[in-house]
Design an enzyme around this catalytic site. Structure first.
Site, PDB file in Angstrom:
ATOM      1  N   LYS A  33       0.731  -0.051  11.450  1.00  0.00           N
ATOM      2  CA  LYS A  33      -0.764   0.351  11.588  1.00  0.00           C
ATOM      3  C   LYS A  33      -1.093   0.693  13.298  1.00  0.00           C
ATOM      4  O   LYS A  33      -0.335   0.267  13.909  1.00  0.00           O
ATOM      5  CB  LYS A  33      -1.764  -0.962  11.094  1.00  0.00           C
ATOM      6  CG  LYS A  33      -1.842  -1.504   9.834  1.00  0.00           C
ATOM      7  CD  LYS A  33      -2.515  -2.626   9.584  1.00  0.00           C
ATOM      8  CE  LYS A  33      -2.581  -3.292   8.186  1.00  0.00           C
ATOM      9  NZ  LYS A  33      -3.319  -2.255   7.276  1.00  0.00           N
ATOM     10  N   ARG A  56      -0.087  -5.128  -3.071  1.00  0.00           N
ATOM     11  CA  ARG A  56       0.029  -4.813  -4.621  1.00  0.00           C
ATOM     12  C   ARG A  56       1.385  -5.432  -4.968  1.00  0.00           C
ATOM     13  O   ARG A  56       1.797  -5.666  -6.140  1.00  0.00           O
ATOM     14  CB  ARG A  56      -0.255  -3.404  -4.994  1.00  0.00           C
ATOM     15  CG  ARG A  56       0.922  -2.142  -4.245  1.00  0.00           C
ATOM     16  CD  ARG A  56       0.306  -0.876  -4.211  1.00  0.00           C
ATOM     17  NE  ARG A  56      -0.929  -0.757  -3.352  1.00  0.00           N
ATOM     18  CZ  ARG A  56      -1.475   0.199  -3.048  1.00  0.00           C
ATOM     19  NH1 ARG A  56      -1.238   1.432  -3.848  1.00  0.00           N
ATOM     20  NH2 ARG A  56      -2.590   0.243  -1.968  1.00  0.00           N
TER      21      ARG A  56
END
Length: 489
Positions: A266, A340
Site C-alpha cells: 500500500k 477474502r
C-alpha cells in the site's frame, strides 16, 4: 480493557440538587414543561432555567441536542446541561440525548434528571456508548468521569431494562478496544489470548494453530500470513444458550491485525489506519462477549481468522496459486486482496464443522465500498432475501446504517483465471461486488448467507453520534438485535 461508565439509578431527590457537584443534566420536552425536580432546580437558579427555556436558544435545539448553562447561581454544580427530548421521542432520539450527556461527563460526577422519560434505559445506553475513551497508551492524567446517577420515577424498572443494554455496551467497548489497538500490541498471539480469556464468561474457545490449519488444508488463509513473524490462527468461540442440538448461527470475522498489502504494498500515507483491518473479527468478538454476558438463549458460533499481511522473503507473491480448504485453486493477482482469502477458508470450515442455520461474515474488505456508500452505510450482500431483510430490519432498529448491494453472474465472470479456478480480484469496477462474488463461491447452496463490508463504518475520522472519532463498534448492536429477533423471541 475499557468498560462503560457505571450508571446508578435512583428515585428523584429534589433536595440533593443544590449540593450536587460536577454537572447536572436535565431532560426537558419540546414545550419546556418542567417536572418536580426541574421546578426545584429553577427555583434554586432564581428563574434562570425558565428564562432559558423561553429563549430562542432553546427553541432552536433539535430533539437530542443540548446547551450548557455554566456556573449557575444557587448551585454547587459547574454547569446545568439542558437536553431537549420530545415527548414522543423514539429510541434513537433517546440514545442521542444520552450521548449528548455522555460526551461531557464531569470528573466530579454527573447527575441526570430524567424524571418520567419514556426511554430512560436507552438514554443511559447512549450516555455509556458516547462516554467511551481509548486511553490505554496515554501516560498523562486520565479524565475518568465521576459517578453518573440517573434520577427517574421508577429506578428499579429502568435498571432492569438497562441490564441487557449494559452487556451490549460491554460488547461494543470490547470491539472498539480491539480495533483501536496498535498492531505491535494486538498481535495474532495477543488477539487470540484476549478471546481465550472469555472462557470465564461461559464461552467455549478453541485456538487452531498453523499445524492444524495446514492439516485442514487452509492454504488460502495460510498464504496471507506466511510473510509475517506472527503465526496465523483461527479462533472458534461457541455460545450454547439455545436448544441442545439446534443448528447455530455462524459469525465469521476477518482478522488481519495489520495489512501492509504484502508484496502489492500500500502507499505509505494512511497505512497506519490498517491496524483496523481486523475490524470484522473485532465485531464478531464483541457480539460473542455480549451474548455470554447477557446469557442469550441462542446457539451462536463465532470464528475469526487471525493473520498479518507482511512483505518479506517468504511472503506470497502476485501470480502465486493457492489451494483453499474447499479444494478450489486461487490465482493471487493482488496480495492486498487478502481478506477474502482468509474468509474463504474460515467460512468453509464453519459450514463443514457446524452446518449452521445461517452464516454472516464481516470484513473491512474493500475501499470500493467506501466509494459507493461513504462512511454512513455498510455494504450488505446476500444469497437469501428473507435472511437479508431480517438483518436490515435489525440494523435499522439499532440505527446502524446498512444498504443492500447487487450481485450477479456478470460480476462473477470477472473472476475467471487463465491458470486456476479463479482469481482473487476482478478489476477496479464493481470491486466490492466482485469481492462478494468471490466469497459466495465458498458458500454452500443450502446456507443462507450475508456478507457485510464494513470498510467504511468500522473506524471514522470524526465523531459520530454514539462514538468519538476512531473505532465505532458498528455491527455489534445490529447482530445482537438479529439474534434476539430471530432466535430468542
Amino acid at each position: 480493557m475499557s468498560h462503560p461508565v457505571p450508571i446508578q439509578f435512583q428515585p428523584l431527590d429534589a433536595e440533593a440538587l443544590a449540593q450536587a457537584p460536577g454537572r447536572l443534566a436535565l431532560i426537558v420536552d419540546e414545550g419546556g414543561k418542567l417536572g418536580a425536580a426541574g421546578r426545584k432546580l429553577d427555583k434554586l437558579m432564581r428563574g434562570a432555567l425558565q428564562r432559558f427555556l423561553a429563549s430562542d436558544a432553546f427553541g432552536k435545539l433539535k430533539s437530542g441536542e443540548s446547551a450548557d448553562l455554566a456556573w449557575p447561581a444557587g448551585l454547587a454544580a459547574e454547569a446545568v446541561q439542558v437536553v431537549k427530548l420530545e415527548r414522543k421521542a423514539d429510541v434513537a432520539q433517546a440514545r442521542k440525548a444520552g450521548a449528548a450527556i455522555g460526551k461531557a461527563l464531569s470528573k466530579a460526577g454527573t447527575l441526570v434528571l430524567a424524571e418520567n422519560v419514556k426511554h430512560a434505559a436507552e438514554l443511559s445506553f447512549g450516555l455509556a456508548l458516547r462516554a467511551y475513551d481509548f486511553t490505554a497508551h496515554k501516560t498523562g492524567e486520565k479524565k475518568e468521569p465521576g459517578t453518573v446517577t440517573l434520577m427517574v420515577a421508577e429506578p428499579e424498572a429502568v435498571a432492569a431494562q438497562a441490564g441487557p443494554l449494559a452487556a451490549l455496551a460491554e460488547g461494543v467497548f470490547f470491539t472498539r478496544d480491539l480495533v483501536n489497538e496498535p498492531a505491535n500490541v494486538l498481535t495474532t498471539y495477543d488477539f487470540a489470548a484476549r478471546l481465550a480469556a472469555m472462557q470465564e464468561l461461559g464461552l467455549e474457545v478453541e485456538i487452531l494453530e498453523e499445524e492444524e490449519l495446514t492439516k485442514l488444508g487452509m492454504g488460502a488463509l495460510l498464504g496471507v500470513g506466511q510473510g509475517s513473524e506472527s503465526p496465523s490462527k483461527v479462533v472458534v468461540m461457541q455460545w450454547k444458550g439455545g436448544a441442545e442440538g439446534e443448528a447455530p448461527l455462524a459469525l465469521i470475522g476477518k482478522g488481519v491485525v495489520f495489512d501492509t498489502g504484502g508484496i502489492s504494498i500500500k502507499p505509505a500515507a494512511g497505512m497506519e489506519d490498517m491496524t483496523m483491518d481486523m475490524g470484522g473479527a473485532g465485531v464478531v468478538s464483541g457480539v460473542m462477549r455480549t451474548l455470554a454476558l447477557r446469557k442469550a438463549k441462542a446457539n451462536v458460533v463465532g470464528l475469526v481468522g487471525l493473520v498479518e499481511n507482511m512483505p518479506d522473503g517468504r511472503a506470497q507473491r502476485p501470480g502465486d496459486v493457492v489451494k483453499s480448504m474447499k479444494g478450489d485453486t486461487i490465482e493471487v493477482i493482488n496480495t492486498d486482496a487478502e481478506g477474502r482469502l482468509v474468509l474463504a477458508d474460515v467460512m468453509w470450515y464453519a459450514q463443514d464443522r457446524f452446518n449452521p442455520c445461517g452464516m454472516i461474515d464481516l470484513a473491512t474488505l474493500t475501499g470500493a465500498i467506501i466509494i459507493a456508500l461513504g462512511h454512513e452505510n455498510t455494504g450488505v450482500f446476500s444469497n437469501n432475501d428473507a435472511f437479508c431483510e431480517q438483518f436490515l430490519r435489525a440494523a435499522k432498529a439499532e440505527g446502524e446504517g446498512a444498504w443492500r448491494m447487487p450481485m450477479g453472474d456478470a460480476y462473477d465472470a470477472k473472476l475467471k483465471s487463465r491458470i486456476a479456478d479463479m482469481m482473487n480480484v476482478g478489476g477496479r469496477d464493481g470491486g466490492a461486488i466482485t469481492a462478494a462474488q468471490f466469497l459466495q463461491r465458498f458458500v454452500k447452496p443450502e446456507t443462507p448467507w450475508i456478507h457485510l463490508d464494513i470498510a467504511g463504518t468500522a473506524l471514522l475520522k470524526s465523531d459520530s453520534t454514539l462514538a468519538p472519532k476512531g473505532a465505532t463498534g458498528w455491527g455489534v448492536m445490529a447482530l445482537n438485535r438479529l439474534i434476539q429477533d430471530r432466535f430468542e423471541r
